[in-house]
Motif scaffolding. Structure first.
Motif, short mmCIF file in Angstrom:
data_model
loop_
_atom_site.label_atom_id
_atom_site.label_comp_id
_atom_site.label_asym_id
_atom_site.label_seq_id
_atom_site.Cartn_x
_atom_site.Cartn_y
_atom_site.Cartn_z
N GLU A 1 0.81 -1.21 0.00
CA GLU A 1 0.00 0.00 0.00
C GLU A 1 0.85 1.26 0.00
O GLU A 1 1.83 1.36 0.73
N ASN A 2 0.46 2.21 -0.84
CA ASN A 2 1.12 3.51 -1.00
C ASN A 2 2.55 3.39 -1.53
O ASN A 2 3.30 4.36 -1.47
N SER A 3 2.91 2.25 -2.07
CA SER A 3 4.26 2.06 -2.58
C SER A 3 4.26 1.45 -3.99
O SER A 3 4.83 2.03 -4.91
N TYR A 4 3.64 0.27 -4.14
CA TYR A 4 3.61 -0.35 -5.47
C TYR A 4 2.56 -1.45 -5.51
O TYR A 4 2.11 -1.96 -4.49
N PHE A 5 2.18 -1.80 -6.74
CA PHE A 5 1.41 -3.02 -6.98
C PHE A 5 1.79 -3.56 -8.34
O PHE A 5 2.34 -2.85 -9.19
N ILE A 6 1.54 -4.85 -8.51
CA ILE A 6 1.89 -5.54 -9.76
C ILE A 6 0.67 -6.29 -10.27
O ILE A 6 0.01 -6.99 -9.50
N ASP A 7 0.39 -6.09 -11.56
CA ASP A 7 -0.65 -6.90 -12.19
C ASP A 7 -0.02 -7.72 -13.30
O ASP A 7 0.92 -7.28 -13.96
N GLU A 8 -0.54 -8.94 -13.45
CA GLU A 8 -0.06 -9.86 -14.49
C GLU A 8 -1.25 -10.38 -15.27
O GLU A 8 -2.28 -10.72 -14.69
N GLN A 9 -1.09 -10.42 -16.58
CA GLN A 9 -2.15 -11.00 -17.41
C GLN A 9 -2.18 -12.51 -17.20
O GLN A 9 -1.15 -13.17 -17.22
N ARG A 10 -3.37 -13.03 -17.01
CA ARG A 10 -3.56 -14.48 -16.94
C ARG A 10 -4.22 -15.00 -18.21
O ARG A 10 -4.08 -16.15 -18.56
N TYR A 11 -4.97 -14.11 -18.87
CA TYR A 11 -5.60 -14.46 -20.13
C TYR A 11 -5.73 -13.17 -20.92
O TYR A 11 -6.10 -12.14 -20.37
N GLY A 12 -5.37 -13.20 -22.20
CA GLY A 12 -5.51 -11.99 -23.01
C GLY A 12 -4.62 -12.02 -24.23
O GLY A 12 -4.13 -13.07 -24.65
N PRO A 13 -4.38 -10.84 -24.80
CA PRO A 13 -3.70 -10.75 -26.09
C PRO A 13 -2.19 -11.01 -26.05
O PRO A 13 -1.59 -11.26 -27.09
N TYR A 14 -1.59 -10.95 -24.89
CA TYR A 14 -0.14 -11.12 -24.79
C TYR A 14 0.19 -12.53 -24.34
O TYR A 14 -0.56 -13.16 -23.61
N SER A 15 1.35 -13.01 -24.74
CA SER A 15 1.81 -14.29 -24.20
C SER A 15 2.46 -14.07 -22.83
O SER A 15 2.56 -15.00 -22.04
N PHE A 16 2.87 -12.81 -22.56
CA PHE A 16 3.43 -12.45 -21.26
C PHE A 16 3.12 -10.99 -21.01
O PHE A 16 3.29 -10.15 -21.90
N TRP A 17 2.64 -10.66 -19.79
CA TRP A 17 2.36 -9.27 -19.40
C TRP A 17 2.60 -9.15 -17.91
O TRP A 17 1.97 -9.83 -17.11
#
Length: 153
Positions: A78-94
């Motif tokens: 909180e108030n520092s960072y967050f990370i999101d990762e694609q699990r399904y979608g247009p990229y093979s890696f996100w």
């Protein structure tokens, strides 16, 4: 698979807490996404961001083709960072890291996206011809919208 990197840094005339409240809320993503992307949240539990949270969208990134996209919030400080990762979608890696750092005049926000495309050689060509520039334009749009909303520009 080739992995590409897109990084954007922006100063925001707001506290880290104000930035966090806005940018960690998935409902606000539509406000900083170009209208032509057809961005729409299709499933979200309406809770404050937490590791393990799944958010599903529909987007129309290119050629009028609507795609489903599912992201997983993997890390949150909180108030520092967050990370999101694609699990399904247009990229093979996100893998998208969002950093918030207090400065003397507000907040330094840094977005770092690492992404990979499917289809090998064709994906590399598509990145050169289309995807890289599309991502740059999306993040440039975000910079403009954030400037309008927070920096009075």
């Amino acid at each position: 698979m080739k992995i590409y990197k897109q990084e954007t840094v922006q100063h925001v005339n707001a506290t880290v807490q104000e930035c966090w409240a806005f940018f960690s809320n998935p409902r606000n993503l539509q406000k900083i996404t170009p209208e032509g992307m057809g961005f729409q949240i299709t499933d979200f539990d309406q809770k404050s961001m937490y590791p393990g949270q799944i958010i599903q969208y529909k987007v129309t990134p290119l050629f009028g083709i609507t795609l489903s996209w599912m992201t997983l919030i993997t890390c949150v400080k909180e108030n520092s960072y967050f990370i999101d990762e694609q699990r399904y979608g247009p990229y093979s890696f996100w893998h998208h890291k969002h950093f918030f750092e207090a400065t003397a005049t507000g907040t330094k926000m840094t977005d770092v996206v690492h992404y990979g495309l499917p289809l090998g050689f064709i994906g590399r060509i598509m990145n050169t011809l289309v995807v890289k520039n599309k991502l740059k334009s999306i993040f440039a749009y975000r910079v403009t919208k954030v400037d309008e909303m927070f920096n009075g520009k």
